[in-house]
Design a protein around this motif. Structure first.
Motif, short mmCIF file in Angstrom:
data_model
loop_
_atom_site.label_atom_id
_atom_site.label_comp_id
_atom_site.label_asym_id
_atom_site.label_seq_id
_atom_site.Cartn_x
_atom_site.Cartn_y
_atom_site.Cartn_z
N TYR A 207 0.85 -1.19 0.00
CA TYR A 207 0.00 0.00 0.00
C TYR A 207 0.89 1.25 0.00
O TYR A 207 2.08 1.18 0.31
CB TYR A 207 -0.94 0.01 1.20
N VAL A 208 0.31 2.38 -0.35
CA VAL A 208 1.03 3.64 -0.37
C VAL A 208 1.05 4.22 1.04
O VAL A 208 -0.01 4.43 1.65
CB VAL A 208 0.38 4.64 -1.35
N SER A 209 2.24 4.46 1.57
CA SER A 209 2.38 4.99 2.93
C SER A 209 2.93 6.42 2.94
O SER A 209 2.98 7.05 4.00
CB SER A 209 3.29 4.09 3.76
N VAL A 220 -0.94 3.34 12.14
CA VAL A 220 -2.31 3.65 11.69
C VAL A 220 -2.90 2.43 10.98
O VAL A 220 -4.10 2.14 11.12
CB VAL A 220 -2.31 4.89 10.77
N VAL A 221 -2.08 1.72 10.20
CA VAL A 221 -2.53 0.52 9.51
C VAL A 221 -2.12 -0.70 10.33
O VAL A 221 -0.94 -0.88 10.65
CB VAL A 221 -1.92 0.44 8.09
N ASP A 222 -3.10 -1.54 10.67
CA ASP A 222 -2.84 -2.76 11.44
C ASP A 222 -2.39 -3.85 10.47
O ASP A 222 -3.19 -4.40 9.72
CB ASP A 222 -4.11 -3.19 12.18
N HIS A 223 -1.11 -4.18 10.50
CA HIS A 223 -0.57 -5.15 9.56
C HIS A 223 -1.09 -6.57 9.79
O HIS A 223 -0.97 -7.42 8.91
CB HIS A 223 0.97 -5.14 9.62
N ASP A 224 -1.66 -6.82 10.94
CA ASP A 224 -2.23 -8.14 11.21
C ASP A 224 -3.58 -8.34 10.55
O ASP A 224 -3.99 -9.48 10.31
CB ASP A 224 -2.37 -8.37 12.72
N SER A 225 -4.28 -7.25 10.24
CA SER A 225 -5.68 -7.42 9.84
C SER A 225 -6.12 -6.64 8.62
O SER A 225 -7.20 -6.92 8.08
CB SER A 225 -6.58 -7.04 11.02
N PHE A 226 -5.36 -5.64 8.16
CA PHE A 226 -5.87 -4.84 7.03
C PHE A 226 -6.00 -5.71 5.79
O PHE A 226 -5.35 -6.74 5.64
CB PHE A 226 -4.98 -3.61 6.79
N SER A 227 -6.85 -5.28 4.86
CA SER A 227 -7.22 -6.14 3.73
C SER A 227 -6.96 -5.47 2.39
O SER A 227 -6.76 -4.26 2.29
CB SER A 227 -8.69 -6.51 3.82
N LEU A 228 -7.02 -6.29 1.35
CA LEU A 228 -6.89 -5.79 -0.02
C LEU A 228 -8.02 -4.82 -0.35
O LEU A 228 -7.82 -3.83 -1.05
CB LEU A 228 -6.88 -6.96 -1.00
N ASP A 229 -9.21 -5.10 0.15
CA ASP A 229 -10.34 -4.21 -0.10
C ASP A 229 -10.07 -2.80 0.43
O ASP A 229 -10.46 -1.81 -0.20
CB ASP A 229 -11.62 -4.76 0.53
N GLN A 230 -9.43 -2.70 1.57
CA GLN A 230 -9.08 -1.38 2.12
C GLN A 230 -8.08 -0.65 1.22
O GLN A 230 -8.18 0.56 1.01
CB GLN A 230 -8.51 -1.53 3.52
N ILE A 231 -7.14 -1.38 0.68
CA ILE A 231 -6.14 -0.78 -0.22
C ILE A 231 -6.81 -0.26 -1.48
O ILE A 231 -6.53 0.85 -1.95
CB ILE A 231 -5.05 -1.82 -0.57
N PRO A 239 -4.67 2.53 2.63
CA PRO A 239 -5.81 1.93 3.34
C PRO A 239 -6.48 2.83 4.37
O PRO A 239 -7.53 2.47 4.90
CB PRO A 239 -5.19 0.69 4.01
N ASP A 240 -5.89 3.99 4.65
CA ASP A 240 -6.52 4.92 5.59
C ASP A 240 -7.22 6.03 4.79
O ASP A 240 -6.55 6.81 4.08
CB ASP A 240 -5.47 5.53 6.52
N PRO A 241 -8.53 6.15 4.88
CA PRO A 241 -9.28 7.12 4.06
C PRO A 241 -8.84 8.57 4.26
O PRO A 241 -8.76 9.34 3.29
CB PRO A 241 -10.73 6.91 4.49
N GLU A 242 -8.58 8.96 5.50
CA GLU A 242 -8.20 10.35 5.78
C GLU A 242 -6.89 10.72 5.09
O GLU A 242 -6.79 11.76 4.42
CB GLU A 242 -8.07 10.55 7.29
N VAL A 392 2.13 -0.17 -6.52
CA VAL A 392 1.71 -1.11 -5.48
C VAL A 392 1.68 -2.56 -5.99
O VAL A 392 2.31 -3.44 -5.39
CB VAL A 392 0.35 -0.69 -4.88
N PRO A 393 0.98 -2.87 -7.10
CA PRO A 393 1.01 -4.26 -7.58
C PRO A 393 2.37 -4.70 -8.11
O PRO A 393 2.69 -5.89 -8.09
CB PRO A 393 -0.05 -4.28 -8.69
N MET A 394 3.19 -3.74 -8.55
CA MET A 394 4.54 -4.08 -8.99
C MET A 394 5.39 -4.57 -7.82
O MET A 394 6.13 -5.56 -7.93
CB MET A 394 5.21 -2.87 -9.65
#
Length: 439
Positions: A207-209, A220-231, A239-242, A392-394
């Motif tokens: 993801y873009v940080s 801010v991003v929980d690496h244990d649980s964040f998902s592809l859908d959030q990205i 993955p963080d909307p703000e 990101v996909p690269m």
């Protein structure tokens, strides 16, 4: 030929090696050039010889990319893929769509569908173990955009260095230096990601940080649980909307001025098999660094605590071990980034790759021509104002290719014979029948 000579000779195309140790000058003068084959044999072991081509990656799971930005198309050949893996174009197309140009206002406006076609290595929906050929046609080339750049070098681009190396270059689109070359990487990476998921439940997510001066705070991003859908929930792939909105605004601000900005892509690997990587020169982090830094526009690589770890003492930095409720050895912290001694330890692998601002911009810059005359250049063409959303996909692809290559190496070296069950975990057996049913 005199019978006392030790020379053996045959016709040129089928000749044996020549023993010249006992040849006199008279013998050499009598020798017919058409009957001699001179054999030059390298003294270096084959493993140490340099492969100068530079378009192939991997040892066991080998990927060769081909094609240029404004040629007939781009793609890859995947060699070493295990047989009987369910595979179709749709497995690759999802990630190719994430990489393709023209997907939003903050990417290049070039319009390509990037529709892939598998032409070998797959039969009746299963890999055959033979090379897999993947091709994506180019359909929206505009070579006339590069007329000025055929004479003048773009600052910080590969135009000048390609001329310095080869004495010739593909002007339109930058040729092999274009990010369009990464189509083949992403297609191959999608295959690697699928096998890793089938084999060990391994997930590779990036993801873009950071975009320019907008930095996503750590934690801010929980690496244990964040998902592809959030990205994928926004066009910048944060993955963080703000913070995503702030990043998009930063790209828009330079885009309308014909300028560009850089950023950082963070990549994590969950459920990575333990034991991947080798000591000394082939450490897992070294392989990941090479893979990541081979991508266009990359300028930096960190994993684990990275450079920030230099501010800590050993007692602050060390990851203490413990045994969890399942009897597995774990670490309480993960400053090592999932890799210790060059070998994966089963914790989340995390790394960060810095990307520079796009070189080709629509603002006047000072440069020189191919005949060394100073001039000014305003580059035309369609280019990303910031490369990180499409990078990101690269990044995911290159990380997956490394892990796939290392998994095959681990299996062949350390799991060929019965394992030490007191210290090693058995590698999982993939459930291919279940996977086949889902294709």
């Amino acid at each position: 030929m005199a019978s006392s000579s030790t020379l053996t000779s045959k016709s040129f195309l089928g000749s044996s090696r020549i023993d010249t140790a006992s040849l006199s000058s008279d013998h050499l003068r009598k020798l017919s050039i058409s009957s001699v084959q001179i054999s030059f044999r390298s003294r270096l072991p084959k493993k140490l010889q340099i492969n100068a081509a530079g378009s192939t990656f991997g040892n066991n799971f080998r990927v060769t990319t081909f094609g240029e930005s404004h040629g007939g198309g781009v793609g890859c050949i995947i060699d070493g893929c295990p047989p009987r893996i369910p595979l179709s174009e749709s497995d690759m197309q999802f990630d190719l769509d994430r990489r393709r140009p023209g997907q939003s206002r903050i990417t290049t406006p070039r319009k390509e569908t990037d529709t892939c076609k598998i032409s070998s290595g797959v039969s009746e929906g299963l890999t055959t173990g033979t090379p897999i050929h993947v091709f994506v046609p180019n359909t929206d080339q505009r070579g006339f955009d590069y007329n000025e750049m055929s004479v003048a070098y773009r600052p910080s681009h590969a135009d000048a260095t390609y001329d310095m190396k080869y004495g010739v270059r593909s002007v339109q689109g930058g040729g092999r230096s274009s990010a369009r070359e990464t189509v083949g990487r992403v297609a191959a990476g999608a295959v690697a990601k699928k096998i890793l998921k089938l084999y060990a439940g391994t997930e590779v997510l990036a993801y873009v940080s950071q975009v320019h001066k907008v930095v996503l705070p750590e934690g801010v991003v929980d690496h244990d649980s964040f998902s592809l859908d959030q990205i994928e929930s926004n066009i910048v792939r944060c993955p963080d909307p703000e913070y995503a909105e702030k990043m998009i605004a930063a790209i828009d601000a330079v885009r309308v001025k014909g300028d560009s900005v850089g950023g950082v892509v963070t990549c994590i690997v969950r459920n990575a098999p333990r034991g991947l990587g080798s000591p000394v020169f082939d450490k897992l982090e070294a392989e990941l660094a090479k893979a990541a830094m081979s991508l266009p526009a990359t300028k930096g690589f960190e994993f684990g605590s990275g450079f920030a770890g230099t501010f800590l003492s050993g007692s602050e930095h060390n990851d203490e071990f413990y045994t969890n409720e399942h009897g597995k050895i774990r670490t309480r912290t993960n400053r090592s980034g999932g890799i210790q001694g060059g070998i994966s330890n089963g914790e989340i692998i995390n790394l960060r790759i810095a990307f520079k601002p796009t070189s080709t911009i629509g603002r006047k810059q000072h440069t020189v021509t191919r005949d060394k005359k100073e001039t000014e250049l305003i580059a035309r063409g369609r280019h990303d104002p910031c490369v990180v959303p499409r990078a990101v996909p690269m990044v995911e692809a290159m990380v997956a290719l490394v892990l796939m290559d290392q998994l095959m190496a681990q299996y062949s070296q350390s799991y060929l014979f019965p394992i030490n069950s007191d210290l090693q975990e058995p590698l999982a057996i993939p459930r291919l029948e279940a996977a086949k049913a889902s294709v």
